[in-house]
Design an enzyme around this catalytic site. Structure first.
Site, PDB file in Angstrom:
ATOM      1  N   GLY A 246       1.131  -1.129  -0.207  1.00  0.00           N
ATOM      2  CA  GLY A 246       0.115  -0.205  -0.076  1.00  0.00           C
ATOM      3  C   GLY A 246       0.651   1.152   0.172  1.00  0.00           C
ATOM      4  O   GLY A 246       2.070   1.125   0.132  1.00  0.00           O
ATOM      5  N   PRO A 248       2.757   4.928   0.734  1.00  0.00           N
ATOM      6  CA  PRO A 248       2.702   5.120   2.201  1.00  0.00           C
ATOM      7  C   PRO A 248       1.671   5.663   3.558  1.00  0.00           C
ATOM      8  O   PRO A 248       1.176   6.766   3.212  1.00  0.00           O
ATOM      9  CB  PRO A 248       4.109   6.558   1.879  1.00  0.00           C
ATOM     10  CG  PRO A 248       4.575   5.822   0.754  1.00  0.00           C
ATOM     11  CD  PRO A 248       2.980   5.549  -0.419  1.00  0.00           C
ATOM     12  N   THR A 250      -0.618   4.234   5.098  1.00  0.00           N
ATOM     13  CA  THR A 250      -1.470   4.624   5.299  1.00  0.00           C
ATOM     14  C   THR A 250      -1.625   3.346   6.274  1.00  0.00           C
ATOM     15  O   THR A 250      -2.399   2.402   6.840  1.00  0.00           O
ATOM     16  CB  THR A 250      -1.460   3.146   3.580  1.00  0.00           C
ATOM     17  OG1 THR A 250      -0.724   2.358   3.236  1.00  0.00           O
ATOM     18  CG2 THR A 250      -2.157   4.087   2.486  1.00  0.00           C
ATOM     19  N   GLY A 251      -0.685   2.846   6.594  1.00  0.00           N
ATOM     20  CA  GLY A 251      -0.814   2.066   8.060  1.00  0.00           C
ATOM     21  C   GLY A 251      -0.719   0.450   8.486  1.00  0.00           C
ATOM     22  O   GLY A 251      -0.590  -0.268   8.876  1.00  0.00           O
ATOM     23  N   LYS A 252       0.816  -0.028   7.693  1.00  0.00           N
ATOM     24  CA  LYS A 252       1.165  -1.080   6.981  1.00  0.00           C
ATOM     25  C   LYS A 252       1.918  -1.525   8.481  1.00  0.00           C
ATOM     26  O   LYS A 252       1.701  -2.224   8.935  1.00  0.00           O
ATOM     27  CB  LYS A 252       2.715  -1.079   6.095  1.00  0.00           C
ATOM     28  CG  LYS A 252       1.121  -0.641   5.121  1.00  0.00           C
ATOM     29  CD  LYS A 252       2.328  -0.934   3.420  1.00  0.00           C
ATOM     30  CE  LYS A 252       3.371   0.004   3.580  1.00  0.00           C
ATOM     31  NZ  LYS A 252       2.556   1.350   2.956  1.00  0.00           N
ATOM     32  N   THR A 253       2.723  -0.281   8.703  1.00  0.00           N
ATOM     33  CA  THR A 253       3.844  -0.614  10.212  1.00  0.00           C
ATOM     34  C   THR A 253       2.345  -0.193  11.591  1.00  0.00           C
ATOM     35  O   THR A 253       3.018  -1.787  11.502  1.00  0.00           O
ATOM     36  CB  THR A 253       5.071   0.473  10.323  1.00  0.00           C
ATOM     37  OG1 THR A 253       5.449   0.776   9.409  1.00  0.00           O
ATOM     38  CG2 THR A 253       5.885  -0.100  11.491  1.00  0.00           C
ATOM     39  N   GLU A 468      -9.482  32.804  -8.319  1.00  0.00           N
ATOM     40  CA  GLU A 468      -9.743  31.972  -7.518  1.00  0.00           C
ATOM     41  C   GLU A 468     -11.389  32.126  -7.679  1.00  0.00           C
ATOM     42  O   GLU A 468     -12.233  30.722  -7.349  1.00  0.00           O
ATOM     43  CB  GLU A 468      -9.674  32.075  -6.043  1.00  0.00           C
ATOM     44  CG  GLU A 468      -7.985  31.812  -5.829  1.00  0.00           C
ATOM     45  CD  GLU A 468      -7.402  30.965  -6.048  1.00  0.00           C
ATOM     46  OE1 GLU A 468      -8.496  29.711  -6.124  1.00  0.00           O
ATOM     47  OE2 GLU A 468      -6.076  30.380  -6.211  1.00  0.00           O
ATOM     48  N   HIS A 471     -12.471  29.754 -10.477  1.00  0.00           N
ATOM     49  CA  HIS A 471     -12.347  28.415  -9.875  1.00  0.00           C
ATOM     50  C   HIS A 471     -13.630  27.761  -9.240  1.00  0.00           C
ATOM     51  O   HIS A 471     -14.486  27.236 -10.113  1.00  0.00           O
ATOM     52  CB  HIS A 471     -11.226  28.289  -9.140  1.00  0.00           C
ATOM     53  CG  HIS A 471      -9.711  27.943  -9.444  1.00  0.00           C
ATOM     54  ND1 HIS A 471      -9.473  26.502 -10.812  1.00  0.00           N
ATOM     55  CD2 HIS A 471      -9.091  28.248  -9.213  1.00  0.00           C
ATOM     56  CE1 HIS A 471      -8.376  27.142 -11.288  1.00  0.00           C
ATOM     57  NE2 HIS A 471      -8.010  28.137  -9.908  1.00  0.00           N
ATOM     58  N   ASP A 544      -2.833  24.239 -11.869  1.00  0.00           N
ATOM     59  CA  ASP A 544      -4.208  23.998 -13.150  1.00  0.00           C
ATOM     60  C   ASP A 544      -3.736  23.698 -13.372  1.00  0.00           C
ATOM     61  O   ASP A 544      -4.466  21.932 -14.269  1.00  0.00           O
ATOM     62  CB  ASP A 544      -4.953  25.588 -12.884  1.00  0.00           C
ATOM     63  CG  ASP A 544      -4.906  25.706 -11.415  1.00  0.00           C
ATOM     64  OD1 ASP A 544      -4.695  25.696 -10.261  1.00  0.00           O
ATOM     65  OD2 ASP A 544      -5.176  27.262 -11.811  1.00  0.00           O
TER      66      ASP A 544
HETATM   67  P1  ADP Z   1       2.754   2.946   6.422  1.00  0.00           P
HETATM   68  O1  ADP Z   1       3.871   1.993   7.295  1.00  0.00           O
HETATM   69  O2  ADP Z   1       2.163   2.140   5.578  1.00  0.00           O
HETATM   70  O3  ADP Z   1       4.121   3.903   6.249  1.00  0.00           O
HETATM   71  P2  ADP Z   1       2.907   3.732   9.111  1.00  0.00           P
HETATM   72  O4  ADP Z   1       1.863   2.667   9.948  1.00  0.00           O
HETATM   73  O5  ADP Z   1       3.650   4.346   9.602  1.00  0.00           O
HETATM   74  O6  ADP Z   1       2.061   3.928   7.907  1.00  0.00           O
HETATM   75  O7  ADP Z   1       1.897   5.233   9.105  1.00  0.00           O
HETATM   76  C1  ADP Z   1       1.980   6.274  10.493  1.00  0.00           C
HETATM   77  C2  ADP Z   1       1.204   6.371  11.470  1.00  0.00           C
HETATM   78  O8  ADP Z   1      -0.370   6.726  10.286  1.00  0.00           O
HETATM   79  C3  ADP Z   1       0.436   5.696  12.449  1.00  0.00           C
HETATM   80  O9  ADP Z   1       2.064   5.911  13.682  1.00  0.00           O
HETATM   81  C4  ADP Z   1      -0.562   6.079  12.765  1.00  0.00           C
HETATM   82  O10 ADP Z   1      -0.505   7.293  13.859  1.00  0.00           O
HETATM   83  C5  ADP Z   1      -1.252   6.455  11.113  1.00  0.00           C
HETATM   84  N1  ADP Z   1      -2.089   5.594  10.921  1.00  0.00           N
HETATM   85  C6  ADP Z   1      -1.737   5.291   9.293  1.00  0.00           C
HETATM   86  N2  ADP Z   1      -2.490   4.818   8.994  1.00  0.00           N
HETATM   87  C7  ADP Z   1      -3.502   4.275  10.145  1.00  0.00           C
HETATM   88  C8  ADP Z   1      -4.783   3.785  10.180  1.00  0.00           C
HETATM   89  N3  ADP Z   1      -5.598   2.702   9.402  1.00  0.00           N
HETATM   90  N4  ADP Z   1      -5.790   3.674  11.623  1.00  0.00           N
HETATM   91  C9  ADP Z   1      -5.237   4.584  12.082  1.00  0.00           C
HETATM   92  N5  ADP Z   1      -4.307   4.578  12.459  1.00  0.00           N
HETATM   93  C10 ADP Z   1      -3.407   5.075  10.973  1.00  0.00           C
HETATM   94 ZN    ZN Z   2      -5.973  27.833  -9.844  1.00  0.00          ZN
END
Ligand code: ADP
Ligand code: ZN
Length: 645
Positions: A246, A248, A250-253, A468, A471, A544
């Site tokens: 996914g 960057p 998005t919460g993989k870690t 603006e 737009h 734009d």
């Molecule tokens: P990745 O590893 O995908 O780059 P991270 O897991 O490091 O992303 O996410 C960074 C921070 O963003 C997390 O510590 C959390 O605070 C927040 N975060 C990201 N995704 C979520 C989620 N699905 N729910 C809650 N917090 C999230």
């Molecule tokens: Zn513009």
């Protein structure tokens, strides 16, 4: 944590080592020369030399072009010598041990400058002195040993110093003795730890919002880690690893940590790029080391972030990287090496799954793929709620509205928005976060902070305002485009001089051709306003134009929405979880035709925008006047002004 480089206090700085080595070499050299010259030498004048010859004290004379070296006969006493030299003082340590008076044979070498003396030879013959042309090289055993050993020692020291620097750069630097780095098995076995261990991550699935499918596929792993017996009894094999794919942030870690947290097992975390070093073998040994430690601490989770840094396809001939391949091979071997039910689960994250080596994705390795993508509308709302729990919220907070305004934001962006809002509330002296703080934070995160000190001159300010409103007006006039949320002409730190915020009423997953065209027209509304009002163009429209062109190109090359090409695809997307580069798949001639088609599309949208503004010039003027007066207009105010007649 065992992050690299925490053993700094033991390390000798490399400049110090260089200096030490330098002194050592100088010392050894001097020592050798000193050993070498156990003879003393004394410079005398030419006439003193002649006196010596005439006194019969000289046994041998070596001559070269510039110098004469004189060796005295055996048994010459110091007093003989002093007499011949007219009272010259003699160097110490030349006397014979038994006979204090006598000079030790051949320990004293006298020398004098050579003079063009034609009678010298006959004089020497007369007194029976031997003589020869060359001066003998004094090669003692010591010198010859030194000449062999010294270069080796020096080379070794230089090598050692370089290695120390390399080890330091690698974050290695094991041991505290000077040479332990080398003797302890060399860099290949560097025990430099690149991973972090968290015994308890403290993160649970409740902390991860909006990733329900991902959670579902990982829940099974948690259950397995908790009750392995249940699975073994039935003979079910657990997947050894899962790949989290996914964009960057998005919460993989976070998900990986949650798996460890839910199961209550240790979490070994490391980043792919930290494995790969300049030196072959380091990465592989780190992988080995990591798995060895993990095996001793089962059950546990190993999490490898950015696995694409090591797991790239191996065939790519150009720029192939031995070190990376070795590291990858080691990783593959380790993944095969532990038993399926040994209690280790390897999770890895990447945003470029397409570059990964097929071998990694084979069954028995990362055989599960969990998509962790940008959250949708309810997902964003839930993420905001999760992070909202950590701050004090006022009653007027409506996360649904914020979620609507943040289409395309990642979980990390949303976490950031909540935090920015809290900071803002503190700054304003409130003890609760209000909806307007959150809205302001959305703008801060996407457009930067307000830059009040930047003062535009009146003409520029006017241009920005018309741009603006252009737009906003186009957006409102075309029923297919999104309604306006806010218009502002307050400059922001990330470069915008003003902007129009559009917020959809609902999340859209499909767009029709007409809707995209409406969007392009809206994007070009700013430029159209410049043309209609000032008959010119400004640099302010560059972003734009970029976005409009991007959309138009996609319509032609990817969405099959042009009359000319019909449903033919001309490009495909790479790195879809990153910025999504497009790669052309058509001939250059077709490419040129596509460019022409894109131009035509943009042109017609531009004309449409100009037409709309000209037809509604009353509203155009009215709204701009208000914006110039107030700097910010809300969506409702805008609609009111538009309907006024
Ligand atoms: P990745 O590893 O995908 O780059 P991270 O897991 O490091 O992303 O996410 C960074 C921070 O963003 C997390 O510590 C959390 O605070 C927040 N975060 C990201 N995704 C979520 C989620 N699905 N729910 C809650 N917090 C999230
Ligand atoms: Zn513009």
């Amino acid at each position: 944590m065992n992050k690299k480089g925490d053993n700094g206090q033991r390390k000798i700085p490399s400049w110090l080592i260089v200096i030490l080595v330098f002194f050592l070499i100088t010392f050894v050299m001097n020592f050798v020369t000193a050993l070498n010259s156990s003879t003393s030498s004394l410079q005398i004048t030419y006439d003193q030399f002649l006196n010596l010859v005439e006194a019969g004290d000289v046994e041998y004379v070596y001559m070269d072009d510039t110098q004469l070296q004189i060796v005295l006969k055996e048994g010459i006493t110091t007093s003989d010598l002093v007499e011949a030299l007219n009272g010259e003082e003699l160097p110490e340590g030349i006397a014979d041990e038994e006979n204090e008076e006598a000079i030790q044979y051949q320990t004293l070498i006298l020398y004098t400058g050579r003079i063009d003396d034609t009678e010298l030879v006959s004089l020497l013959r007369e007194y029976d002195v031997h003589f020869s042309q060359e001066i003998p090289q004094q090669t003692s055993v010591l010198t010859s040993i030194a000449s062999w050993v010294l270069p080796i020692v020096i080379m070794y020291l230089i090598y050692f110093v370089i290695m120390r620097m390399v080890m330091k750069r690698m974050g290695g630097g094991e041991g505290n003795g000077m040479f332990s780095g080398m003797m302890g098995g060399g860099i290949g076995k560097s025990k430099a730890k690149v991973y972090n261990v968290e015994e308890r991550t403290g993160v649970t699935f409740a902390d991860v919002a909006g990733q329900d499918e991902a959670k579902e596929s990982l829940e099974e792993m948690v259950d397995y880690l908790k009750n392995p017996g249940k699975y073994q009894q039935i003979g079910a094999k657990q997947p050894k690893g899962a790949l989290l794919v996914g964009s960057p942030g998005t919460g993989k870690t976070l998900l990986a940590k949650a798996v460890a947290g839910e199961a209550g097992v240790p979490f070994y975390h490391l980043t792919g790029s930290e494995f790969v070093e300049l030196y072959v073998g380091v990465g592989a040994s780190r992988v080995r080391d990591l798995f060895e430690t993990a095996k001793k601490n089962t059950p546990c989770i190993i999490f490898i972030d950015e696995i694409d840094a090591i797991g790239k396809k191996r065939d790519s001939g150009l720029g192939s990287n031995d070190e990376r391949e070795q590291t990858l091979n080691q990783l593959l071997a380790e993944m095969d090496g532990f038993e399926t039910n040994s209690g280790i689960i390897v999770l890895a994250a990447t945003n470029r799954p397409e570059v990964l080596d097929q071998a990694l994705l084979r069954a028995g390795r990362f055989d599960r793929r969990v998509i962790v993508d940008k959250p949708d509308l309810p997902g964003r709302e839930n993420i905001l709620k999760v992070h909202g729990r950590k701050v004090a919220l006022s009653d007027d907070v409506d996360f649904h509205a914020i979620a609507l305004a943040t289409s395309g934001a990642s979980g990390a962006d949303l976490a950031n928005i909540v935090n920015e809002a809290a900071l803002l509330a503190v700054k304003l002296g409130r003890h609760m976060v209000m909806q307007k703080d959150l809205m302001e934070a959305v703008e801060t995160v996407f457009a930067g902070k307000e830059k009040k000190e930047r003062v535009l001159n009146p003409k520029e300010r006017q241009m920005v305002a018309y741009h603006e409103v252009g737009h906003a007006l186009i957006s409102a006039l075309q029923k297919d485009a999104q309604p306006v949320q806010k218009i502002t002409i307050v400059p922001r730190t990330m470069g915008s001089l003003g902007y129009t915020m559009n917020v959809p009423e609902e999340e859209r997953y499909l767009l029709t051709k007409e809707e995209i065209q409406a969007q392009i027209t809206m994007l070009l509304g700013g430029r159209a306003a410049e043309i209609v009002k000032f008959g010119t163009a400004t640099t302010g429209a560059s972003n734009d134009i970029e976005r409009a062109t991007d959309l138009a190109r996609k319509m032609v090359t990817q969405y099959g929405m042009s009359d000319h090409f019909g449903s033919m695809g001309l490009e495909k997307t790479q790195d879809q979880y990153l910025d999504g580069r497009n790669v052309s798949t058509c001939s250059s001639q077709t490419g040129a035709e596509a460019d022409e088609e894109v131009r035509r599309l943009i042109d017609s949208c531009q004309q449409e925008a100009i037409r709309l503004l000209q037809e509604n010039s009353d509203a155009f003027e009215r709204i701009t006047a208000r914006l110039l007066e107030k700097e910010n207009i809300s969506g409702e105010e805008f609609m009111e002004l538009l309907r006024e007649k």
